[in-house]
Scaffold this motif. Structure first.
Motif, PDB file in Angstrom:
ATOM      1  N   GLN A  13       0.843  -1.211   0.000  1.00  0.00           N
ATOM      2  CA  GLN A  13       0.000   0.000   0.000  1.00  0.00           C
ATOM      3  C   GLN A  13       0.870   1.250   0.000  1.00  0.00           C
ATOM      4  OE1 GLN A  13      -3.081  -0.197  -0.407  1.00  0.00           O
ATOM      5  NE2 GLN A  13      -3.935  -2.012   0.576  1.00  0.00           N
ATOM      6  N   SER A  36       1.299   6.616  -6.895  1.00  0.00           N
ATOM      7  CA  SER A  36       0.169   7.451  -7.320  1.00  0.00           C
ATOM      8  C   SER A  36       0.487   8.920  -7.082  1.00  0.00           C
ATOM      9  CB  SER A  36      -1.085   7.076  -6.541  1.00  0.00           C
ATOM     10  OG  SER A  36      -1.379   5.741  -6.704  1.00  0.00           O
ATOM     11  N   ARG A  94      -3.849   1.357 -11.350  1.00  0.00           N
ATOM     12  CA  ARG A  94      -5.109   1.003 -10.700  1.00  0.00           C
ATOM     13  C   ARG A  94      -5.645  -0.313 -11.240  1.00  0.00           C
ATOM     14  NH1 ARG A  94      -8.198  -0.411  -7.703  1.00  0.00           N
ATOM     15  NH2 ARG A  94     -10.102   0.541  -6.909  1.00  0.00           N
ATOM     16  N   ARG A 123      -3.860  -3.258  -9.607  1.00  0.00           N
ATOM     17  CA  ARG A 123      -4.073  -3.460  -8.171  1.00  0.00           C
ATOM     18  C   ARG A 123      -4.940  -4.667  -7.843  1.00  0.00           C
ATOM     19  NH1 ARG A 123      -4.671   0.892  -3.791  1.00  0.00           N
ATOM     20  NH2 ARG A 123      -3.082   2.358  -4.385  1.00  0.00           N
ATOM     21  N   ARG A 147      -9.667 -10.813   0.183  1.00  0.00           N
ATOM     22  CA  ARG A 147     -10.625 -10.342  -0.817  1.00  0.00           C
ATOM     23  C   ARG A 147     -10.476 -11.138  -2.107  1.00  0.00           C
ATOM     24  NH1 ARG A 147     -11.612  -4.515  -0.280  1.00  0.00           N
ATOM     25  NH2 ARG A 147     -12.339  -4.268   1.849  1.00  0.00           N
ATOM     26  N   VAL A 190     -10.380   7.027  -6.631  1.00  0.00           N
ATOM     27  CA  VAL A 190     -10.482   5.666  -7.158  1.00  0.00           C
ATOM     28  C   VAL A 190      -9.120   5.222  -7.695  1.00  0.00           C
ATOM     29  CG1 VAL A 190     -11.509   4.258  -8.947  1.00  0.00           C
ATOM     30  CG2 VAL A 190     -12.924   5.778  -7.613  1.00  0.00           C
ATOM     31  N   GLY A 215      -6.950   3.948  -5.172  1.00  0.00           N
ATOM     32  CA  GLY A 215      -7.248   2.642  -4.625  1.00  0.00           C
ATOM     33  C   GLY A 215      -8.582   2.528  -3.910  1.00  0.00           C
ATOM     34  N   ALA A 216      -9.402   3.579  -3.926  1.00  0.00           N
ATOM     35  CA  ALA A 216     -10.723   3.455  -3.317  1.00  0.00           C
ATOM     36  C   ALA A 216     -11.532   2.470  -4.140  1.00  0.00           C
ATOM     37  CB  ALA A 216     -11.419   4.805  -3.288  1.00  0.00           C
ATOM     38  N   PRO A 217     -12.388   1.667  -3.486  1.00  0.00           N
ATOM     39  CA  PRO A 217     -13.153   0.685  -4.244  1.00  0.00           C
ATOM     40  C   PRO A 217     -14.069   1.359  -5.276  1.00  0.00           C
ATOM     41  CG  PRO A 217     -13.859   0.740  -1.971  1.00  0.00           C
ATOM     42  CD  PRO A 217     -12.635   1.560  -2.062  1.00  0.00           C
ATOM     43  N   LEU A 218     -14.239   0.680  -6.399  1.00  0.00           N
ATOM     44  CA  LEU A 218     -14.943   1.307  -7.517  1.00  0.00           C
ATOM     45  C   LEU A 218     -16.437   1.369  -7.271  1.00  0.00           C
ATOM     46  CD1 LEU A 218     -14.173   2.426 -10.270  1.00  0.00           C
ATOM     47  CD2 LEU A 218     -14.731   0.228 -11.248  1.00  0.00           C
TER      48      LEU A 218
END
Lengths: 991, 276
Positions: A576, A583, A667, A670, A682, B127, B130-133
């Motif tokens: 992370q 990023s 992204r 990931r 997950r 997003v 890395g925020a969930p989509l």
């Protein structure tokens, strides 16, 4: 001596690797191991020794106790039972200790005083070290020989209630269990009620042989409010009543049974003055151990103070008590009071079994075991024992026999003590001296790198390395003398085994010379920096160097990452950190490119200016060189001006869009592999693709990725390697198809799955061919002074060979990672690094960051389980150690390696880069060695941390491996740079 | 980078007495600006604090952690309102030329579009970070809204829908006034606060506030408030500096002028200092 800073950095990293290796050797102590491994085959027990006469007793003696109840109270310090608190709050236990049929001991636990290693120590009798984790490959199950496994093999029925750790260690051993989690430390009643609620039912039943109870409440109270809290007293009273219940129930049962039962009350570790545990203070290591059984008869008035024993002794005692073989790796000795009441022959038999087991372990671990005093004592007592048995078989029940037996017993006890001590010395502690020497080397190298950074990143990118002055300075000899004295005194005074002391004298001498020379070099660099700093302060006009936002981000990111290594969660979730940093880097680049495009000087777009600038700069070189050595460069320059007007808008748009493209790529990668701990469960794309239902999708993805790899790599290859690349990629698809991962379009139905040896070797041929062509070009450019073009093409060939190898070794669902890496490299080169004119140092650090991010995109983590070992078997019939290790290492570190080799390519393809490659190499080395050197110090400080074995140690191994890879890369940088310098000078000589 | 560069340049005192007079005038102008700035920021902080306490009077079961979405909405609305009101009242860069109504309306509409666009851009950036989509999409969007409230709305108020001016303000040495300086500091510290706010997410403390968006916004708030305080500190510091230097000129005057006059002036000045 003047040295290019790239070569200097490579040398520094190599020395640092040596230091880290020494540190690792000291950090992971050599384990005491029996060579017979983990399998539990039924070895016949050692027969009773007998001189001349044949003894009829070759089987294991029968169990002493029919039932065993182990009541383990977490953090039961010795004074909670035997001290004033015990008298006050545990009246029944105090009564048993004072007058009852019991034996009390103070059991000493070895650090780390943490629950899991302690349970292992109690049940195996060995001292668990890091090697367990390597051997078990992080599967939490205890594979080592232990009492529980032996009991299960002997058909005993075991019931367990309490801490979940036991269930993880022994998943299939209990006929009945109820695990409670120790996560919520603030709860100290529920955890224990969950154990006690089963007691009534279980004590009434008769269908078990071993009952294990693990109470966590006391430890939780310690963590909340320390050992002096009033809650402790209440908890101790509760534990006392539980003990009373179990004991009375056992007593009432015993009236009907033949043999007595045993109740063990023990703690796994102690509690420090502020309530914690983990380190090695006396309060933390001393635990209470109480053995209660009606077999232990005691005369009234026979009051004995609790004897100090080792925690590991319990395993051997339990094994004897239950009539089981003693665990193979146990270093403990039988608690002799337990067998006191038995007949002399039995006593001697038990002691003999234990001594044989210990001496066998000693033989396997100490090469010169015959000279060990314990072994000699063992042989003497075995002989005496044989004589005694002969006497015993001839005549029975005489005074002589008893006296002689007592003598033999004393001899055995002495032998046991010496043997046990000799064995536990081997594993007891960290080898601090080796660790310190390693740390000193690492830190000195790091300080040297840091101090020489201003000079190395200056315009010349060369360093004045004062080789002669430290060797002849007085300080050097003084330090050397001092270190030699320290070495001698440390090595003669320590009792434990020390790796650095066991090295031969010349080796030690070399290391000491290295340490003192480095110290002198650091000091001279420090004085130079101070002098320079004073000079700079005198003319402040020169200090006006500006830090751009990007530099600031790079600095903050590097320092922040290094500091984050001190927290276990940040190590678990290091991916992370890297995703976050990459990023942010992209956003910063985006900001920079927007500002340059919209707010350029004169209202003109700087990217266009840059193109023109290159033309202007390239023009003189064209004039200078009448030979057509720069054909490629010339072509590009000549075509540029004609299409400049049409390209301007398009290129500008690409410059603006490329950071977003890179962000989007990252992204997309990931969710491909979820690593780490918290979010690892997950569902991810990788699992979805590798499941057998989605083979068609995986095939399409793999095929597309391979085509994309070819498209991205081929443009700069030489024609021959272009063909080889295409064939190699085709071969990779065939290999995956034959191994059964992907489908071939003409294949219908399932075909036989082979190992794909031929296909893989077919690809290896092309990989080696491309690498060979590239190296040949490089050498040609160096020897024949052929020019930059040949060299650039050669470098790119080497790079494409590495890409091909990575494509072969990656798991098929990871091929998009390779494609994205190539795509990002192309885009960044074309639209960001070139137009924005970043310095070599910035570009190097960016390559490092992306390399780290791709390391985790591949699915790696800081856990050893995620290493893809299957990569080591590609194209190999059997396990061959060296190629397998090399292939696994390359597959694991493919991300950093590919990015670093792209860095070389990028910098050497830049015209007039001059010393850029050297500076980049230095920067790369500095940035890579920063986390390693700080982490070595952090681990030393945290060596008694709760997660030292589970989190910090694997990371240490990864860090060491990464440093090794970095050293190899830096040597590569230096070699390419050297070749460059030589070719240039060769060309100058020719003209 | 020195954010106070223009301040220092503007307020550097001159030793001559005539220029000293003009400098005093400039100082009074700047002092009023500083005071306005101070009040605006105090109001902003106050509105954030209010958004924590006021809703509990009107809404049942209100708490920051559990009903964070409502709180985020209320907070962003309040901060927007305060920003707009303070802009309308203070008018830091009031232009003298009169503009037509249609111009004003188009400007306002443009501002709205810019705000919405910034919300979406922030959402996309989150997003990409890395925020969930799909899951938690509302939380992510509200967080984007609140971050735009802290950053885009002050920009829109002060600079208008003018991207070039924004880029100018947010590059090195592009600041021309104390208002822009404050804007630069607050906006950048909001971003930095958001950036730092991500740090505790990987820690395994299993606390409810560790969920990313709350933490992001919480840290953004903190940093915003902190930067405000910091800003408030700086002008005070400069004001006192100015007064001290004025005192130095008075001491110079003392060598030439009469003692009584000096004392009188000095007392007056001291009183002024206390007022500031």
């Amino acid at each position: 001596m003047r040295l290019g800073c790239g070569a200097f950095a490579a040398g520094c990293v190599l020395v640092e690797v040596l230091g880290v290796a020494l540190f690792l050797r000291g950090f992971f102590p050599a384990p005491v191991r029996s060579s017979s491994g983990t399998e539990h085959q039924a070895e016949s027990p050692a027969p009773e020794p007998s001189a001349g006469a044949t003894s009829n007793w070759t089987k294991l003696p029968p169990p002493l106790f029919s039932k065993v109840v182990i009541m383990l109270i977490d953090a039961l310090r010795d004074d909670f039972v035997f001290g004033s608190k015990g008298v006050k709050f545990m009246p029944y236990t105090t009564y048993l200790v004072g007058k009852g049929a019991s034996h009390s001991f103070v059991a000493e636990a070895k650090p780390p005083t943490v629950t899991m290693p302690r349970i292992k120590a109690l049940m195996t009798g060995s001292l668990p070290g890091f090697v367990d984790i390597i051997r078990n490959f992080n599967s939490p199950t205890l594979l080592e020989d232990n009492v529980i496994t032996q009991a299960k093999a002997a058909g005993k029925r075991i019931i367990f209630y309490g801490d979940e750790t036991w269930v993880k260690l022994f998943p299939k051993h209990f006929v009945e269990y109820d695990g409670t989690t120790s996560f919520f430390v603030s709860d100290y009643t529920e955890v224990d009620d969950n154990v006690t609620r089963h007691l009534d039912r279980v004590l009434k039943r008769r269908d078990w042989d071993v009952l294990i109870l693990h109470y966590l409440g006391l430890d939780h109270i310690g963590h909340i409010s320390g050992p002096n809290s009033p809650l402790i007293g209440r908890k101790l009273s509760e534990m006392d009543s539980v003990l009373m219940r179990i004991h009375t129930s056992l007593l009432s049962e015993e009236r009907e049974a033949v043999s007595p039962s045993l109740l063990v009350l023990c703690g796994d570790h102690g509690m420090s003055a502020n309530g914690g545990h983990g380190a090695s203070s006396v309060e933390e290591t001393n635990t209470a151990l109480l053995l209660i059984s009606s077999a232990f008869e005691r005369r009234p008035g026979d009051v004995r103070p609790p004897k100090l024993v080792q925690q590991t002794d319990l395993a051997a005692t339990l094994a004897i008590g239950l009539g089981l073989p003693i665990p193979k790796h146990s270093v403990g000795r039988l608690l002799s009071p337990v067998i006191e009441g038995r007949a002399m022959r039995e006593q001697l038999r038990f002691l003999h079994l234990n001594t044989v087991q210990l001496s066998r372990l000693l033989q396997e671990n100490v090469p010169s075991y015959e000279r060990e005093p314990g072994f000699e004592q063992f042989q003497v007592s075995q002989k005496l024992h044989g004589n005694w048995v002969r006497l015993y078989l001839e005549e029975k029940n005489s005074e002589v026999l008893l006296n002689l037996g007592t003598k033999v017993r004393r001899q055995y006890l002495d032998a046991l003590k010496t043997l046990s001590l000799a064995l536990s010395r081997q594993v007891a502690h960290y080898d601090i001296y080796s660790m310190v020497v390693g740390t000193v080397v690492v830190l000195e190298v790091f300080a040297l790198l840091l101090l020489s950074a201003p000079q190395a990143l200056g315009s010349a990118a060369e360093l004045e390395v004062p080789l002669s002055s430290p060797v002849f300075s007085l300080l050097f000899y003084l330090v050397l003398l001092l270190l030699g004295a320290v070495h001698v005194s440390v090595c003669t005074s320590t009792e434990g085994s020390c790796y650095f002391c066991s090295l031969s004298w010349p080796t030690v001498g070399v290391v000491l010379v290295l340490v003192s020379a480095l110290l002198c070099a650091v000091l001279s660099a420090l004085t130079r920096t101070c002098v320079d700093g004073k000079l700079l302060r005198r003319n402040p006009a020169r200090t006006n160097s500006k830090w751009s936002e990007l530099d600031l981000l790079i600095l903050v990111g590097t320092v922040g990452h290094v500091l984050s290594l001190g927290a276990s969660s940040f190590i678990e979730e290091e991916h992370q950190t890297w995703y976050f940093l990459v990023s942010t880097l992209c956003l910063a680049l985006c900001h920079e490119s927007y500002r340059n495009c919209f707010l350029g000087d004169n209202g003109e777009s700087p990217c266009c200016l840059r193109v023109e600038g290159r033309f202007v700069r390239a023009a003189p070189t064209v004039k200078d060189k009448s030979t057509g050595c720069d054909v490629l460069e010339l072509d590009r320059v000549c075509t540029k001006p004609s299409s400049l007007d049409t390209l301007r808008g398009c290129e500008k748009a690409m410059v603006l869009a490329s950071p977003w493209l890179v962000l989007g790529c990252c992204r997309l990668l990931r969710p491909l592999n979820h690593t780490g701990v918290q979010w690892a469960h997950r569902p991810d794309l990788g699992h979805w693709l590798t499941s057998s239902d989605h083979k068609a999708e995986l095939s399409v993805l793999a095929a597309l990725s391979l085509v994309a790899v070819f498209a991205l790599v081929q443009s700069r290859c030489s024609p021959m390697s272009r063909v080889a690349m295409a064939l190699g990629l085709l071969g990779i698809y065939c290999y995956r198809a034959s191994i059964g991962h992907v489908l071939l379009p003409w294949q219908r139905g399932s075909t036989a799955v082979s190992r794909g040896i031929i296909e893989a070797r077919f690809v290896y041929v092309f990989v080696l061919g491309i690498l060979f062509t590239g190296t040949k070009d490089l050498l040609k450019s160096q020897v024949l002074a052929a020019g930059a073009t040949v060299k650039t093409v050669g470098l790119w060939d080497v790079y494409s060979g590495l890409v091909l190898l990575a494509a072969l070794l990656f798991r098929p669902h990871n091929l998009p990672v390779l494609v994205c890496s190539l795509l990002i490299q192309t885009v960044m080169t074309k639209y960001i690094w070139r137009p924005l004119k970043h310095g070599a140092a910035e570009v190097a650090v960016m390559h490092y960051w992306f390399g780290q991010a791709f390391f985790y995109f591949q699915g790696n983590s800081n856990n050893i389980t995620t290493v893809d070992i299957s990569a080591g078997f590609v194209g190999l019939n059997t396990y061959v150690e060296i190629p397998a290790m090399f292939l696994t290492a390359f597959a694991t570190y493919a991300g950093p390696v590919l990015w670093a080799s792209h860095l070389v390519n990028f910098l050497s393809s830049e015209p007039s880069s001059g010393s850029a490659l050297r500076r980049a190499g230095f920067c790369y080395a500095l940035v890579c060695s920063a986390p390693a050197s700080v982490y070595v110090v952090l681990v030393t400080a945290l060596r008694y941390h709760l997660f030292i074995w589970s989190v910090f140690s694997p990371k240490l191994l990864y860090e060491g491996m990464h440093l090794l890879v970095t050293a190899a890369l830096c040597v590569g940088f230096a070699a390419v740079d050297q070749a460059r310098v030589q070719s240039r000078s060769g060309r100058a000589a020719a003209s | 980078m020195s954010p106070s560069e223009p301040l220092r340049r503007a307020c550097h005192p001159t030793m001559s007495a005539d220029l000293g007079q003009t400098a005093t005038q400039e100082n009074t102008m700047k002092n009023t600006d500083i005071k306005r700035l101070l009040y605006t920021h105090l109001l902003c902080i106050f509105s954030i604090i209010l958004s924590i306490f006021i809703p509990s009077f009107f809404l049942e079961n209100f708490s920051i952690l559990e009903t964070h979405l409502t709180w985020l909405c209320i907070c962003s609305v309040l901060v927007t309102a305060v920003n707009l009101v303070s802009y309308l009242v203070v008018k830091p860069n009031a232009s003298t030329k009169r503009s037509s109504l249609s111009y004003k309306v188009t400007r306002f509409l443009k501002c709205c579009i810019y705000f919405l666009m910034s919300c979406f851009v922030f959402h996309v950036i989150f997003v990409l970070y890395g925020a969930p989509l799909i899951e938690l999409v509302l939380e992510t969007f509200l967080f984007a809204v609140i971050l735009s409230t802290f950053t885009t709305i002050p920009c829109l108020c002060l600079l208008g829908p003018n991207i070039k001016a924004w880029l100018r303000v947010f590059s090195r040495n592009g600041v021309t006034s104390i208002w822009e300086n404050s804007l630069q500091i607050t906006t950048i510290s909001s971003f930095v606060g958001t950036w730092f706010g991500a740090f505790p997410i990987p820690l395994d403390w299993e606390r409810p506030w560790q969920i990313s968006y709350i933490l992001f916004s919480g840290m953004a708030h903190l940093l915003y408030a902190w930067s405000d305080l910091w800003l408030r500190g700086w002008p005070c510091y400069f004001a006192t500096l100015d007064i001290l230097e004025q005192k130095a000129t008075y001491i110079q005057e003392q060598l030439t002028g009469t003692q009584e006059e000096f004392l009188c002036r000095f007392h007056k000045d001291c009183a002024e200092m206390y007022m500031v």
